[in-house]
Design an enzyme around this catalytic site. Structure first.
Site: not given
Ligand code: TGC
Ligand code: FAD
Length: 390
Positions: A168, A274, A285, A369
Site C-alpha cells: 500500500i 557525447r 544511424q 493499478e
Molecule cells: P467484474 O466481475 O468484471 O466486475 C465487478 C463489478 O465491478 C464493475 N467494474 C468496474 N466498475 C468501474 N470501473 C471499472 N474499471 C470496473 N471494472 C469492473 C463491474 O461492472 C461489476 O459491477 P456490478 O455492478 O455488476 O457488480 O470484476 P472481477 O472481479 O472479475 O475483476 C475484473 C478485473 C480483473 C478486471 C479487476 O479485478 C481488476 O482490474 N484487477 C486488477 C487489480 C488492480 O488493478 N489493483 C490495483 C490496486 S490499487 C493500486 O495498485 C494502487 S498503486 C497506486 C500508486 O502508487 O499510484
Molecule cells: P498477482 O496478481 O499475483 O500476479 C502475478 C502475475 O500473474 C502477474 O504477471 C499477473 O499479470 C499474472 N496474472 C494474474 N492473473 C492472471 C490472469 N487471469 N491471466 C494471466 N495472467 C495473470 N495496491 C493497493 O491496493 N494500493 C496501493 O496503494 C498499492 N500500491 C502499490 C505500490 C507498489 C510499489 C506495488 C508494487 C504494488 C502496489 N499495489 C497497491 C498492489 C498492486 O496493485 C498489485 O501488486 C497488482 O495489482 C498485482 O497484484 P500481485 O502483486 O498480487 O500479482
C-alpha cells in the site's frame, strides 16, 4: 525558464488552453526547483521526501478535479493529466503519492462519501494536512481483488474490522486509509480508517529496488472498531474500488509518458554532446533509430491520452479505454527508458542521470493499478465480449 522542451512533434500544444499551459509550466518549474535536485538522493536512501508534501499541495497536485468547495481546484481531466505527466518527469514515486491522494483517497470520499465525510476530510487532504492511502490489494488477492478476505462485522454503532492489505503506497505515513472490506453478506464496502485506531498498524515494506522514494507498507486490522459513520454510504460492490482505479489509471497513462519524455530528452541531449569516433553519437544511424522510435511512440501516446482526456471530460471514457492507455503508456515508457539508458553507455547506470531510476520505477508502474497482462485481458474482453478471467 522551463527545464525541458516538451516533445511536441505534432503541435499538440495547439490543443491545450492557456490555462493548461500555465498549469504545466507551474508544475514543471516546481519539479525543476524542488524535486529534481533532491530526488536521486532520496531514492538512493529509499526515503520518501516528506518535506515536498506542502509544495505538492500548493501546486494543486492533490485532487485537482475535486470541486473547489471541498478544497480541490475544480480542473478538467486534461489538467489532471498534465500535472501527473510533469510530476512523473521528475519521479514515478512522487506522482504515485499524488495519484493515491487525489484519485484513490479524495475521489472515493468525494464520489461515495456522505456530506459530513467530504467536509471533514477533503479540504485537509487537498492541503496536505492529512495524507491518505488506499487499501485494496491483499497478500493472497492482487490481480483478483474481489476475492479479498478483509471483513467487518456489525457491532451496534460501529463495526469490527479484521484482515490485512499489502503493497500500500503512502501507508507508513498516512493519516487516513480508505480500506475495502466485505460485510457479513460478502458485499464490498469502503471504510475510512484513521491512524491511531486501536488494532490498526501500518508496517513499512523494505528492500524495494523500484519506487524507492515512495513509501510502501502493509495495513493490518486486528479487531479494529470502526465507527459506522466512517463507512462510505454511497457505494456497494467491486464497482466502488474499481471505479477509483479508473481515475488513477487515467493519471498514470499521462504520467508514464512524462517519464518517457524525460528519458528521451536526456538521451537526445546526450547524443548531441557525447563524442565517439570523432563525432556526436547522435550522428550514428543506430542512435538515430532509437531516438526516432522514441519520439514516434511518445507522439502516439500523447495523442491517445489527449483524446482520452477529452472523452473523460465529457464523461464518455470507458474503463477499457483507460486500460488500453495505461498499458500503452507504461510499455512505451519502459522501452524508451531501456533504449535511453543504453544510449548513455556507462553513465546511464549512474544516478548522475535520471534514466536508471525511471527504468526501475516503471517496474512498479507496470505492475500496480492492474498489471500489463490484466489490462491486455480487459481489452481482450472488451473486443470479444468473452471474459478470460472467469
Ligand atoms: P467484474 O466481475 O468484471 O466486475 C465487478 C463489478 O465491478 C464493475 N467494474 C468496474 N466498475 C468501474 N470501473 C471499472 N474499471 C470496473 N471494472 C469492473 C463491474 O461492472 C461489476 O459491477 P456490478 O455492478 O455488476 O457488480 O470484476 P472481477 O472481479 O472479475 O475483476 C475484473 C478485473 C480483473 C478486471 C479487476 O479485478 C481488476 O482490474 N484487477 C486488477 C487489480 C488492480 O488493478 N489493483 C490495483 C490496486 S490499487 C493500486 O495498485 C494502487 S498503486 C497506486 C500508486 O502508487 O499510484
Ligand atoms: P498477482 O496478481 O499475483 O500476479 C502475478 C502475475 O500473474 C502477474 O504477471 C499477473 O499479470 C499474472 N496474472 C494474474 N492473473 C492472471 C490472469 N487471469 N491471466 C494471466 N495472467 C495473470 N495496491 C493497493 O491496493 N494500493 C496501493 O496503494 C498499492 N500500491 C502499490 C505500490 C507498489 C510499489 C506495488 C508494487 C504494488 C502496489 N499495489 C497497491 C498492489 C498492486 O496493485 C498489485 O501488486 C497488482 O495489482 C498485482 O497484484 P500481485 O502483486 O498480487 O500479482
Amino acid at each position: 525558464q522551463d527545464q525541458y522542451e516538451s516533445p511536441d512533434y505534432y503541435l499538440l500544444d495547439e490543443l491545450l488552453s492557456e490555462e493548461h499551459k500555465l498549469i504545466r509550466s507551474t508544475v514543471r518549474q516546481w519539479v525543476k526547483k524542488e524535486l529534481s535536485p533532491v530526488i536521486e538522493d532520496f531514492a538512493q536512501r529509499a526515503e520518501f521526501p516528506k518535506h515536498l508534501v506542502k509544495g505538492l499541495a500548493e501546486i494543486g497536485a492533490f485532487g485537482p478535479t475535486i470541486p473547489e468547495e471541498y478544497g480541490g481546484a475544480g480542473l478538467d481531466y486534461i489538467s489532471y493529466g498534465i500535472i501527473m505527466q510533469e510530476l512523473e518527469r521528475g519521479d514515478s514515486g512522487i506522482r504515485s503519492t499524488a495519484s493515491v491522494q487525489g484519485s484513490l483517497v479524495m475521489y472515493p470520499i468525494f464520489a461515495f462519501g456522505s456530506e459530513e465525510q467530504k467536509k471533514k476530510y477533503l479540504p485537509k487532504l487537498a492541503s496536505g494536512e492529512f495524507m491518505g492511502c488506499f487499501g485494496l490489494t491483499e497478500p493472497d488477492f492482487g490481480s483478483n481483488p474481489s476475492g479479498m478476505v478483509t471483513n467487518f462485522k456489525d457491532a451496534g454503532d460501529h463495526v469490527i474490522l479484521n484482515g490485512a492489505k499489502m503493497w500500500i503506497s503512502n501507508a507508513p505515513f498516512a493519516d487516513i486509509a480508505v480500506v475495502w472490506g466485505k460485510d457479513e453478506n460478502g458485499d464490498v464496502h469502503g471504510l475510512i480508517l484513521e491512524r491511531g485506531m486501536e488494532g490498526f498498524l501500518t508496517p513499512e515494506t523494505h528492500g524495494k529496488w523500484s519506487l524507492r522514494a515512495s513509501a510502501t507498507g502493509e495495513l493490518v486490522f486486528d479487531n479494529v472498531r470502526v465507527p459506522k459513520e466512517n463507512i462510505l454510504p454511497n457505494v456497494k460492490g467491486m464497482k466502488g474500488p474499481l471505479g477509483c482505479l479508473n481515475q488513477a489509471r487515467f493519471g498514470i497513462s499521462w504520467g508514464a509518458l512524462g517519464a518517457a519524455m524525460d528519458c528521451y530528452d536526456t538521451a537526445l541531449r546526450y547524443s548531441k554532446e557525447r563524442i565517439q569516433f570523432d563525432k556526436p553519437i547522435g550522428g550514428f544511424q543506430l542512435q538515430q533509430k532509437k531516438l526516432a522510435e522514441m519520439i514516434t511512440e511518445i507522439t502516439k501516446g500523447q495523442l491517445l491520452v489527449w483524446r482520452l482526456g477529452t472523452l473523460k471530460n465529457e464523461n464518455r471514457a470507458t474503463p477499457a479505454q483507460i486500460s488500453m492507455a495505461k498499458r500503452n503508456s507504461v510499455e512505451t515508457a519502459q522501452i524508451i527508458a531501456r533504449d535511453a539508458r543504453q544510449m548513455l553507455g556507462g553513465m546511464g547506470i549512474t544516478g548522475e542521470y535520471s534514466i536508471m531510476r525511471h527504468m526501475m520505477n516503471l517496474e512498479s508502474v507496470v505492475t500496480y493499478e492492474g498489471t500489463h497482462d490484466i489490462h491486455l485481458l480487459i481489452t481482450g474482453m472488451d473486443v470479444t465480449g468473452l471474459n478470460a478471467f472467469k
